[in-house]
Design a protein around this motif. Structure first.
Motif, short mmCIF file in Angstrom:
data_model
loop_
_atom_site.label_atom_id
_atom_site.label_comp_id
_atom_site.label_asym_id
_atom_site.label_seq_id
_atom_site.Cartn_x
_atom_site.Cartn_y
_atom_site.Cartn_z
N UNK A 1 0.67 -1.62 -0.36
CA UNK A 1 0.09 0.04 0.16
C UNK A 1 0.59 1.27 -0.22
N UNK A 2 1.72 1.52 1.08
CA UNK A 2 2.50 3.18 1.44
C UNK A 2 2.87 2.91 -0.25
N UNK A 3 3.83 2.66 -0.54
CA UNK A 3 4.83 2.91 -1.74
C UNK A 3 4.59 2.67 -2.85
N UNK A 4 3.17 2.32 -3.33
CA UNK A 4 1.76 2.38 -4.21
C UNK A 4 1.62 3.61 -4.31
N UNK A 5 0.76 3.36 -3.59
CA UNK A 5 0.37 5.25 -2.85
C UNK A 5 1.50 6.49 -3.44
N UNK A 6 2.67 6.25 -2.68
CA UNK A 6 3.66 6.94 -2.94
C UNK A 6 3.56 7.45 -4.42
N UNK A 7 3.89 6.19 -4.77
CA UNK A 7 4.26 6.54 -6.68
C UNK A 7 2.85 7.51 -7.43
N UNK A 8 1.79 6.33 -6.84
CA UNK A 8 0.21 6.81 -7.59
C UNK A 8 -0.32 8.76 -7.22
N UNK A 9 0.28 8.92 -6.01
CA UNK A 9 -0.35 9.95 -5.67
C UNK A 9 0.65 11.48 -6.65
N UNK A 10 1.88 11.01 -6.69
CA UNK A 10 3.32 11.40 -7.38
C UNK A 10 2.56 11.64 -8.81
N UNK A 11 2.11 10.54 -9.16
CA UNK A 11 2.39 10.06 -10.76
C UNK A 11 0.79 11.64 -10.79
N UNK A 12 -0.47 11.35 -10.18
CA UNK A 12 -1.59 11.79 -10.27
C UNK A 12 -1.23 13.56 -9.89
N UNK B 1 -5.04 3.93 -18.00
CA UNK B 1 -3.87 3.12 -17.47
C UNK B 1 -3.33 1.66 -18.42
N UNK B 2 -4.76 1.14 -18.87
CA UNK B 2 -5.05 -0.14 -18.98
C UNK B 2 -4.74 0.86 -20.69
N UNK B 3 -5.43 1.69 -20.99
CA UNK B 3 -4.73 1.32 -22.63
C UNK B 3 -3.20 1.84 -22.54
N UNK B 4 -2.38 1.32 -22.36
CA UNK B 4 -0.96 2.15 -22.18
C UNK B 4 -0.43 1.51 -21.50
N UNK B 5 -1.32 0.45 -21.04
CA UNK B 5 -0.31 -0.55 -20.30
C UNK B 5 0.56 -0.26 -19.32
N UNK B 6 -0.13 1.07 -18.28
CA UNK B 6 0.53 1.74 -17.35
C UNK B 6 0.81 0.23 -16.02
N UNK B 7 2.04 0.48 -15.33
CA UNK B 7 1.92 -1.06 -14.32
C UNK B 7 1.39 -0.93 -13.14
N UNK B 8 0.78 -1.77 -12.17
CA UNK B 8 0.04 -1.21 -11.80
C UNK B 8 0.78 -1.07 -10.70
N UNK B 9 2.38 -0.80 -10.77
CA UNK B 9 3.17 -0.10 -9.44
C UNK B 9 3.39 1.25 -8.86
N UNK B 10 2.04 1.82 -10.77
CA UNK B 10 2.12 2.91 -10.22
C UNK B 10 0.89 3.84 -10.30
N UNK B 11 -0.05 2.77 -10.82
CA UNK B 11 -1.52 3.23 -11.01
C UNK B 11 -1.98 2.28 -9.45
N UNK B 12 -2.51 2.20 -8.32
CA UNK B 12 -3.39 1.43 -7.29
C UNK B 12 -4.57 1.18 -7.66
N UNK B 13 -5.04 2.14 -8.40
CA UNK B 13 -6.94 1.62 -8.81
C UNK B 13 -6.06 0.50 -9.82
N UNK B 14 -5.77 0.30 -10.62
CA UNK B 14 -5.30 -1.40 -11.13
C UNK B 14 -4.47 -2.54 -10.28
#
Length: 332
Positions: free
Chosen positions: A97-108, A261-274
């Motif tokens: 949760x925490x590492x993935x959420x951090x990357x997702x928040x930075x991305x968003x 995220x699915x269209x461009x195959x973005x990693x689920x380690x960046x997009x936590x909703x995946x």
């Protein structure tokens, strides 16, 4: 005698009913009764709408605290008899949760800041400057709002699968770039004003800047301020409600986006909703929990964990968000 009494009573009744004070009090009672009916009707409608919207969320939150025995207990409806945090602990660990959420928040947040910067400038340009094809270009912005994303899915995929603008990439690198599997396509689209809901954000800024008095800019120009200084130091500062509105919208949509995220195959380690889409299968494979009803409890806990940052952001910015929506003229 009886006839005289009845006539006297009728005259008294007529006198009372024709009295202005009685007429006004009767009208006041009718008006108060109508207001009461309207308030009761409004209350019932609001409660009904709130129930429809909040009932699934409340049910999901309650389910996330249920134990396995509560799930199969027919007497348990809304309050678990033996609440537990086990579902949260396992969901937290399986989603990293925490590492993935951090990357997702930075991305968003980076996409949100780019959208605010780009869309505010475009909206300001449409609101204040007159140039050829202005109406046509603004019509294209409106088209961006109404066209579903699925209709341009294939062209977007092909564009970034073989990214070669004007043939320059092939000229220098020998072959097109493959940007699938990275978040670069989202940044490119956002920088060029074609990101997630960018058309709506341009419209919001355009409406807001149009409502600001031109005398502010004229006074700044008289004092020697240039266009860029006027925009960044005066106009954008006065547009804080619109900025907050766009920030909340952009953050929520970028955070919850799974289509691109699915269209461009973005990693689920960046997009936590995946990650939430695969949480049940991870629970089944790693924790050997094969009962789908129990898996849903872990899924509910995972969804609640994902919802928390957005709820906190909205609560913190609620005042400015509502003010921005009102001043931008957005309805519906």
């Amino acid at each position: 005698m009886d006839t005289g009494k009845s006539v006297g009573i009728k005259n008294r009744i007529r006198t009372i009913t024709e009295n202005p004070k009685f007429v006004n009090s009767t009208r006041g009672m009718k008006a108060d009764f109508k207001k009461l009916l309207i308030k009761v009707f409004s209350f019932v409608v609001i409660v009904g709408i709130c129930y429809v919207i909040l009932s699934p969320i409340i049910g999901m939150i309650v389910s996330s605290f249920m134990s396995d025995s509560d799930r199969y207990n027919p007497m348990v409806y809304m309050i678990p008899t033996s609440p537990t945090l086990e579902k949260y602990k396992i969901s937290w660990a399986r989603m990293n949760y925490l590492p993935t959420m951090g990357r997702n928040l930075l991305y968003s947040i980076t996409l949100m800041l780019i959208q605010i910067f780009i869309c505010s400038m475009v909206g300001y340009g449409f609101a204040r400057f007159r140039f050829p094809l202005r109406r046509l270009l603004f019509a294209c912005v409106v088209v961006m709002i109404v066209i579903p994303d699925h209709t341009i899915m294939l062209p977007l995929y092909m564009t970034f699968k073989n990214f070669d603008p004007l043939g320059l990439v092939s000229l220098f690198a020998g072959k097109p770039l493959v940007l699938m599997g990275t978040s670069i396509p989202m940044y490119i689209m956002t920088i060029f004003g074609c990101g997630v809901r960018s058309g709506l954000y341009i419209y919001i800024f355009n409406q807001f800047f149009r409502n600001l008095p031109k005398e502010i800019e004229e006074a700044a120009l008289v004092d020697g301020a240039g266009i860029w200084y006027t925009y960044f130091r005066i106009m954008l500062v006065n547009a804080i409600p619109a900025v907050v509105t766009v920030a909340v919208f952009s953050m929520v949509w970028q955070y919850n986006d799974t289509f691109y995220a699915k269209l461009f195959l973005i990693s689920e380690n960046i997009v936590i909703s995946k990650k939430i889409t695969t949480l049940q299968s991870v629970i089944a494979n790693v924790d050997k929990i094969l009962d789908t009803s129990i898996q849903e409890l872990y899924l509910s806990a995972g969804v609640v964990l994902i919802m928390l940052p957005i709820i906190i952001i909205y609560v913190a910015l609620q005042k400015y968000f509502i003010e921005g929506v009102e001043r931008s003229g957005i309805v519906g």
